[in-house]
Scaffold this active site. Structure first.
Site, short mmCIF file in Angstrom:
data_model
loop_
_atom_site.label_atom_id
_atom_site.label_comp_id
_atom_site.label_asym_id
_atom_site.label_seq_id
_atom_site.Cartn_x
_atom_site.Cartn_y
_atom_site.Cartn_z
N GLU A 186 -6.75 4.75 7.56
CA GLU A 186 -6.53 6.19 7.26
C GLU A 186 -7.76 6.78 6.58
O GLU A 186 -8.14 7.92 6.83
CB GLU A 186 -5.27 6.35 6.40
CG GLU A 186 -4.02 6.13 7.23
CD GLU A 186 -2.81 5.68 6.44
OE1 GLU A 186 -2.81 5.76 5.20
OE2 GLU A 186 -1.83 5.22 7.09
N GLU A 240 -5.54 -5.15 10.33
CA GLU A 240 -4.50 -4.16 10.58
C GLU A 240 -4.78 -3.45 11.91
O GLU A 240 -5.60 -2.51 11.94
CB GLU A 240 -4.48 -3.12 9.45
CG GLU A 240 -4.19 -3.70 8.09
CD GLU A 240 -3.55 -2.66 7.18
OE1 GLU A 240 -2.46 -2.94 6.68
OE2 GLU A 240 -4.11 -1.58 6.99
N LYS A 286 0.04 4.27 -0.25
CA LYS A 286 -0.59 5.49 0.28
C LYS A 286 -0.38 6.64 -0.72
O LYS A 286 -0.35 6.40 -1.91
CB LYS A 286 -0.05 5.82 1.67
CG LYS A 286 0.03 4.60 2.58
CD LYS A 286 0.33 4.95 3.99
CE LYS A 286 0.56 3.67 4.78
NZ LYS A 286 0.18 3.78 6.14
N ASN A 306 0.86 -1.19 0.00
CA ASN A 306 0.00 0.00 0.00
C ASN A 306 0.90 1.24 0.00
O ASN A 306 1.49 1.58 1.02
CB ASN A 306 -0.89 -0.01 1.24
CG ASN A 306 -1.69 1.28 1.38
OD1 ASN A 306 -1.94 1.97 0.39
ND2 ASN A 306 -2.09 1.60 2.60
N HIS A 356 -9.38 1.22 4.55
CA HIS A 356 -8.11 1.41 5.26
C HIS A 356 -8.36 2.36 6.43
O HIS A 356 -9.15 3.30 6.34
CB HIS A 356 -7.05 1.99 4.32
CG HIS A 356 -5.68 1.96 4.91
ND1 HIS A 356 -5.25 2.91 5.81
CD2 HIS A 356 -4.66 1.08 4.77
CE1 HIS A 356 -4.01 2.61 6.18
NE2 HIS A 356 -3.63 1.50 5.57
N GLY A 415 2.29 2.10 10.60
CA GLY A 415 3.22 3.22 10.45
C GLY A 415 3.93 3.59 11.74
O GLY A 415 4.56 4.64 11.83
N SER A 447 3.34 -2.39 10.18
CA SER A 447 4.79 -2.39 10.39
C SER A 447 5.48 -3.69 9.97
O SER A 447 6.45 -4.12 10.60
CB SER A 447 5.12 -2.04 11.85
OG SER A 447 4.68 -0.71 12.13
C1 PEP Z 1 -0.74 0.14 5.81
O1 PEP Z 1 -0.70 1.29 5.41
O2 PEP Z 1 -1.68 -0.58 5.48
C2 PEP Z 1 0.32 -0.34 6.69
C3 PEP Z 1 0.21 -1.54 7.20
O3 PEP Z 1 1.39 0.51 6.92
P1 PEP Z 1 2.80 0.13 7.60
O4 PEP Z 1 3.26 -1.16 6.99
O5 PEP Z 1 3.70 1.28 7.25
O6 PEP Z 1 2.56 0.01 9.07
#
Ligand code: PEP
Length: 254
Positions: A100, A170, A14, A12, A98, A176, A215
């Site tokens: 976000e 998630e 973003k 992803n 997501h 992040g 992460s």
């Molecule tokens: C994401 O944006 O779905 C995500 C898991 O980000 P990160 O791997 O940076 O934590």
């Protein structure tokens, strides 16, 4: 015995990478994953990168996904993009829900309940993201939150199509932040999500792919991907570098 679920690694991006940066990335990624087998690979890119990525990835193992869409096929919705617009570009799927988008752009479970069937109807594979906040986990509310999101968001999907949705668990506190869920937390939550799907259709629960996101890095991917209910990863930050992303893909190879 049911067929094993093919692992999936989805990056992803973003709101990162202009079209020229995306081009450079895919030229770096394709040779790194050309000998991989048995792993579904997706890059979920900004709308402006979709056409170039679809063209560059054609004939490779890498599929191109969008990061959002509207549930209506067309209409007076300034700034929005619809499922038929994506499928005509040969986009393979779309990330929906997501955290976000839920937190920063007000995406609701009600909207997701419309978007997921619209994506499926247009031939797009939806990746539905679910997960709890830190406060919800600390308050013992993780299962309630997951039950609510899975129940509401998949309400418009008939049982026989449930396994066509990819679910990404998630935990929001792990996105992040560099704070990855410990394997037991990831396994327990993902097994719980699978059981929720099983409450509607045991057959779909066997087939539905559930990814872990939060992460994931080359250093921790192997341990997470080895968990029995984890069928892959949704990767944010570490997917922005073609080398790191390819290492995570390699860790998923059966
Ligand atoms: C994401 O944006 O779905 C995500 C898991 O980000 P990160 O791997 O940076 O934590």
């Amino acid at each position: 015995m049911a067929a094993p679920r093919a692992p999936m690694i989805a990056g992803n991006w973003k709101m990162y990478k202009t079209e020229s940066q995306a081009e450079e990335y895919i030229q770096g990624l394709l040779p790194r994953v050309s000998s991989v087998s048995g792993v579904d690979i997706a890059v979920c890119v900004p709308f402006t990168d979709l056409r170039a990525m679809v063209d560059s990835a054609r004939g490779s193992r890498v599929e191109v996904y969008a990061q959002n869409m509207h549930h209506e096929p067309e209409g007076p919705f300034t700034g929005e993009v619809s499922a038929p617009m994506l499928s005509e570009l040969d986009v393979s799927g779309v990330v929906l829900g997501h955290s976000e988008r839920r937190e920063l752009f007000g995406e609701t479970d009600r909207a997701l309940a419309l978007k997921i069937p619209a994506a499926l109807a247009a031939g797009l594979a939806p990746i539905l993201c679910v997960g709890e906040t830190e406060a919800e986990r600390d308050g013992g509310d993780t299962e309630r939150k997951l039950r609510h999101q899975i129940g509401e968001d998949l309400t418009g999907v008939p049982d026989e199509r449930l396994a066509d949705v990819v679910i990404a668990y998630e935990p929001i506190w792990a996105i992040g932040t560099g704070r990855v869920a410990i394997p037991e937390q990831a396994q327990d939550a993902i097994a719980f999500v699978r059981a929720l799907v099983g409450g509607r259709s045991p057959e779909a629960a066997e087939r539905v792919r559930i990814l872990y996101g939060g992460s994931v890095k080359p250093e921790n991917a192997g341990e997470l991907l080895a968990l029995p209910d984890v069928d892959g990863a949704l990767v944010g930050g570490a997917s922005l570098d073609a080398g790191s992303f390819a290492e995570i893909v390699a860790a998923a190879q059966p």
